[in-house]
Design an enzyme around this catalytic site. Structure first.
Site, short mmCIF file in Angstrom:
data_model
loop_
_atom_site.label_atom_id
_atom_site.label_comp_id
_atom_site.label_asym_id
_atom_site.label_seq_id
_atom_site.Cartn_x
_atom_site.Cartn_y
_atom_site.Cartn_z
N LYS A 200 -5.33 51.81 54.95
CA LYS A 200 -4.72 52.95 55.64
C LYS A 200 -3.39 52.49 56.23
O LYS A 200 -3.33 51.52 56.98
CB LYS A 200 -5.65 53.45 56.75
CG LYS A 200 -5.08 54.66 57.49
CD LYS A 200 -6.06 55.20 58.50
CE LYS A 200 -5.49 56.39 59.23
NZ LYS A 200 -6.39 56.88 60.28
N LYS A 252 -5.24 55.58 51.75
CA LYS A 252 -4.67 56.71 52.47
C LYS A 252 -3.30 56.37 53.01
O LYS A 252 -3.15 55.30 53.58
CB LYS A 252 -5.60 57.02 53.64
CG LYS A 252 -5.14 58.14 54.51
CD LYS A 252 -6.12 58.34 55.63
CE LYS A 252 -5.63 59.46 56.48
NZ LYS A 252 -6.48 59.72 57.59
C1 PBG Z 1 -7.21 58.89 62.69
C2 PBG Z 1 -6.88 59.69 61.51
C3 PBG Z 1 -5.62 60.16 61.14
C4 PBG Z 1 -5.78 60.86 59.97
C5 PBG Z 1 -7.12 60.82 59.65
N1 PBG Z 1 -7.78 60.07 60.60
C6 PBG Z 1 -4.33 60.10 61.83
C7 PBG Z 1 -3.70 58.84 62.20
O1 PBG Z 1 -4.14 57.76 61.81
O2 PBG Z 1 -2.72 58.93 62.93
C8 PBG Z 1 -4.69 61.52 59.20
C9 PBG Z 1 -5.12 62.61 58.32
C10 PBG Z 1 -4.01 63.42 57.79
O3 PBG Z 1 -2.81 63.19 58.07
O4 PBG Z 1 -4.32 64.36 57.06
N2 PBG Z 1 -8.47 59.24 63.19
#
Ligand code: PBG
Length: 330
Positions: A200, A252
């Site tokens: 991520k 992601k």
């Molecule tokens: C954090 C989380 C995020 C997303 C999913 N889980 C945001 C981040 O890490 O700032 C992003 C999902 C998206 O942008 O669709 N719990």
């Protein structure tokens, strides 16, 4: 030497039946996972302005929207909780409180759908902390990895107890998969699966999500999420998560990281998911609304590309809409 005119690749593109016969990648509604938001303290669903068509749901509207996804053939939803501002604290305690918004919704959805819909829960503190970070802070304001793990374990157990089939730690703390696996097993939840957000990135494509969950974050997540410049590091993250017991690994965002997805798919012995994030959705919606691209065509092309690169499952806010289109095609 040239093989032309004997070799004519266009032969296999001559009509739709021929093209379907040789299509190497197929997308199906059952590949799609629908991320959804459920908010506390609202009595009407509220559209997220930067994500047209996506809502902060009440429990009632959530059930309704899941039913629509189910009718389109989607079999898995991923729930995010949006607590009331006044319920947030430094630790993010609504995350493991059985009365917290997400755990209440999980309970309700499980009661309503049983095993007909797979229920995934987002297992991260950022929606619930008043500082908006994915973990707790130490005395110097840094995100404290090991103190955070204990809270993730408590959160996972609360989610499993509420009825989640899958927990999905998205906070990028080191050791989170192993800690959660051990905690779930010790609490008797051996059958609850873990979807690991393995690779991520600290991505600006998450922008609209911050609105979606009413994030309190100031600053960024670069001490725990990955640098977009790095590929090799993702392979390490994926390997570690698999060793620690991840049932799925995930990459992601999706489209800007197809190389990472392809590399992960090549080495992973467990299913590989990809998350088409809020910013990817928002860009397609915005360009579509302006008439600058054919929204449906770009949506379907982006999804097939993610699948082609190696995703077995795709998280997408388009899940219901894309599933409906796929149903018309068969
Ligand atoms: C954090 C989380 C995020 C997303 C999913 N889980 C945001 C981040 O890490 O700032 C992003 C999902 C998206 O942008 O669709 N719990």
């Amino acid at each position: 030497m040239s093989y032309f005119p004997q070799r004519r690749p266009r032969r296999l593109r001559q009509n739709p039946a021929m093209r379907d016969l040789v299509a190497e990648t197929q997308l199906s509604p059952r590949d799609l996972i629908l991320p959804m938001f459920v908010a506390d303290g609202i009595d009407q669903p509220k559209e997220i302005s930067s994500m047209p068509g996506v809502y902060q749901h009440t429990e009632e509207s959530l059930i309704q929207a899941i039913r629509e996804a189910q009718e389109a053939g989607v079999r898995c939803v991923d729930l995010f909780g949006v607590p009331r501002e006044e319920d947030k604290d430094a630790q993010g305690s609504p995350a493991w409180d059985p009365k917290g918004v997400l755990n209440r919704a999980l309970t309700r959805v499980r009661k309503e759908f049983g095993n007909d819909i797979l229920i995934m829960a987002d297992t991260c503190l950022d929606e619930f902390t008043d500082h908006g970070h994915c973990g707790v802070l130490d005395s110097q304001g840094r995100v404290d990895n090991d103190a955070t793990l204990e809270l993730y374990v408590a959160m996972s157990i609360a989610q499993a107890r509420a009825g989640a089939h899958i927990v999905s730690p998205s906070g990028m703390m080191d050791g989170q998969i192993g800690a959660i696996r051990e905690g779930l097993d010790a609490a008797g939840f051996e059958d609850v699966a873990i979807m690991a957000y393995s690779a991520k990135y600290a991505s600006a494509f998450f922008g609209p999500f911050r609105e979606a969950v009413g994030s309190s974050l100031e600053g960024d997540r670069r001490t725990y999420q990955q640098d977009p410049a790095n590929y090799r590091e993702s392979m390490l993250e994926v390997d570690l998560d698999i060793e620690e017991g991840a049932d799925f690994v995930m990459v992601k965002p999706a489209l800007p990281y197809l190389d990472v997805l392809a590399g992960t798919a090549e080495r992973s012995p467990v299913p590989v998911a990809a998350y088409q994030v809020s910013g990817e959705y928002a860009m397609i919606k915005a360009a579509g609304a302006n008439g600058w691209v054919d929204e449906q065509a770009v949506m379907m092309e982006s999804l097939i590309s993610i699948k082609r690169a190696g995703a077995d499952q795709i998280f997408t806010y388009f899940a219901t809409e894309a599933a409906r289109i796929l149903n018309q095609q068969v």
